[in-house]
Design an enzyme around this catalytic site. Structure first.
Site, mmCIF file in Angstrom:
data_model
loop_
_atom_site.group_PDB
_atom_site.id
_atom_site.type_symbol
_atom_site.label_atom_id
_atom_site.label_comp_id
_atom_site.label_asym_id
_atom_site.label_seq_id
_atom_site.Cartn_x
_atom_site.Cartn_y
_atom_site.Cartn_z
ATOM 1 N N HIS A 17 -8.128 -4.663 -0.927
ATOM 2 C CA HIS A 17 -6.856 -4.000 -0.632
ATOM 3 C C HIS A 17 -5.993 -4.865 0.299
ATOM 4 C CE1 HIS A 17 -4.363 -0.478 -0.990
ATOM 5 N NE2 HIS A 17 -4.172 -0.442 0.325
ATOM 6 N N SER A 77 0.827 -1.201 0.000
ATOM 7 C CA SER A 77 0.000 0.000 0.000
ATOM 8 C C SER A 77 0.872 1.265 0.000
ATOM 9 C CB SER A 77 -0.950 -0.074 1.208
ATOM 10 O OG SER A 77 -1.924 0.921 1.143
ATOM 11 N N ASP A 129 -10.194 -3.909 -5.211
ATOM 12 C CA ASP A 129 -9.531 -2.958 -4.300
ATOM 13 C C ASP A 129 -10.265 -1.621 -4.363
ATOM 14 O OD1 ASP A 129 -7.826 -1.180 -3.006
ATOM 15 O OD2 ASP A 129 -6.025 -2.214 -3.695
HETATM 16 C C1 MLT Z 1 -1.426 6.057 -0.203
HETATM 17 O O1 MLT Z 1 -1.857 7.047 0.359
HETATM 18 O O2 MLT Z 1 -0.229 5.801 -0.354
HETATM 19 C C2 MLT Z 1 -2.437 5.096 -0.743
HETATM 20 O O3 MLT Z 1 -3.669 5.681 -0.820
HETATM 21 C C3 MLT Z 1 -2.474 3.846 0.060
HETATM 22 C C4 MLT Z 1 -2.878 4.136 1.476
HETATM 23 O O4 MLT Z 1 -4.078 4.180 1.765
HETATM 24 O O5 MLT Z 1 -2.001 4.317 2.287
#
Ligand code: MLT
Length: 201
Positions: free
Chosen positions: A183, A102, A152
């Protein structure tokens, strides 16, 4: 040494170290069990993201879900690359393969695009396109595994495909698979990543 709180575990020289990069709200301990499972015997270098969002550590600032602060991404990718270089000297380890989930996958992708000398390759789990660089780096010979989830709610399918295209255009050897998942990670992520790491490393 760059001021990243981090966890380090020594490993054998026969396989490359893993640079573990956690998701939003995680810390340096989160991915250690996964790293041990995916690459038994590898050294593990696991920094904690320095940006706090409502108290939750991450690797770069964002204005909202999926709305990234690109200038901050550039600074943070360079800072993390400097940390990796210093850690390599301190611990005497080879160029690592990033294993990012992520937000951690997104900063790993930014490092590939902006500071490719820091990484030998990357496993990017639920990754997005962090930015499009002005000039593409030379990623010839760098292996990258991208695993996305078809359901996701955070990562739009075409966004991950766009990153795969950019990395390929830069010369990386990219394997991108879309799994029947959201996700969160599944057993298929674990199996595919372990197999890929055993072959790539
Ligand atoms: C991010 O902010 O890097 C992406 O949206 C993944 C997350 O939720 O951290």
């Amino acid at each position: 040494m760059s001021d990243f709180i981090h966890h380090y575990e020594a490993g054998g020289a026969e396989r490359p170290p893993l640079l573990l990069l956690h998701g939003t709200g995680g810390d340096e301990h989160d991915l250690v069990p996964l790293g041990r499972t995916l690459a038994p015997g590898a050294a593990l270098l696991s920094p904690r993201g320095k940006v706090l969002e409502n108290g939750m550590p991450r690797f770069f600032r964002r204005f909202g879900e999926g709305r990234f602060d690109v200038e901050d991404i550039k600074l943070r990718a360079a800072e993390l690359a400097a940390f990796v270089e210093e850690a390599r000297e301190r611990y005497g380890i080879a160029q690592p393969i990033a294993l990012g989930f992520s937000n951690g996958a997104n900063i790993a992708a930014a490092m590939l695009l902006l500071a490719p000398e820091a990484l030998a390759g990357a496993v990017l789990l639920r990754v997005m396109t962090p930015l499009v660089p002005d000039v593409l780096p030379d990623l010839a010979g760098k292996p990258v595994l991208m695993l996305s989830g078809s359901a996701d709610p955070i990562v739009p399918a075409d966004d991950a495909a766009r990153l795969a295209g950019l990395l390929r255009e830069a010369g990386a050897t990219v394997q991108h698979q879309v799994l029947p998942a959201g996700h969160g990670l599944t057993q298929a992520d674990v199996n595919l990543s372990a197999r890929w790491l055993a072959e790539a490393a």
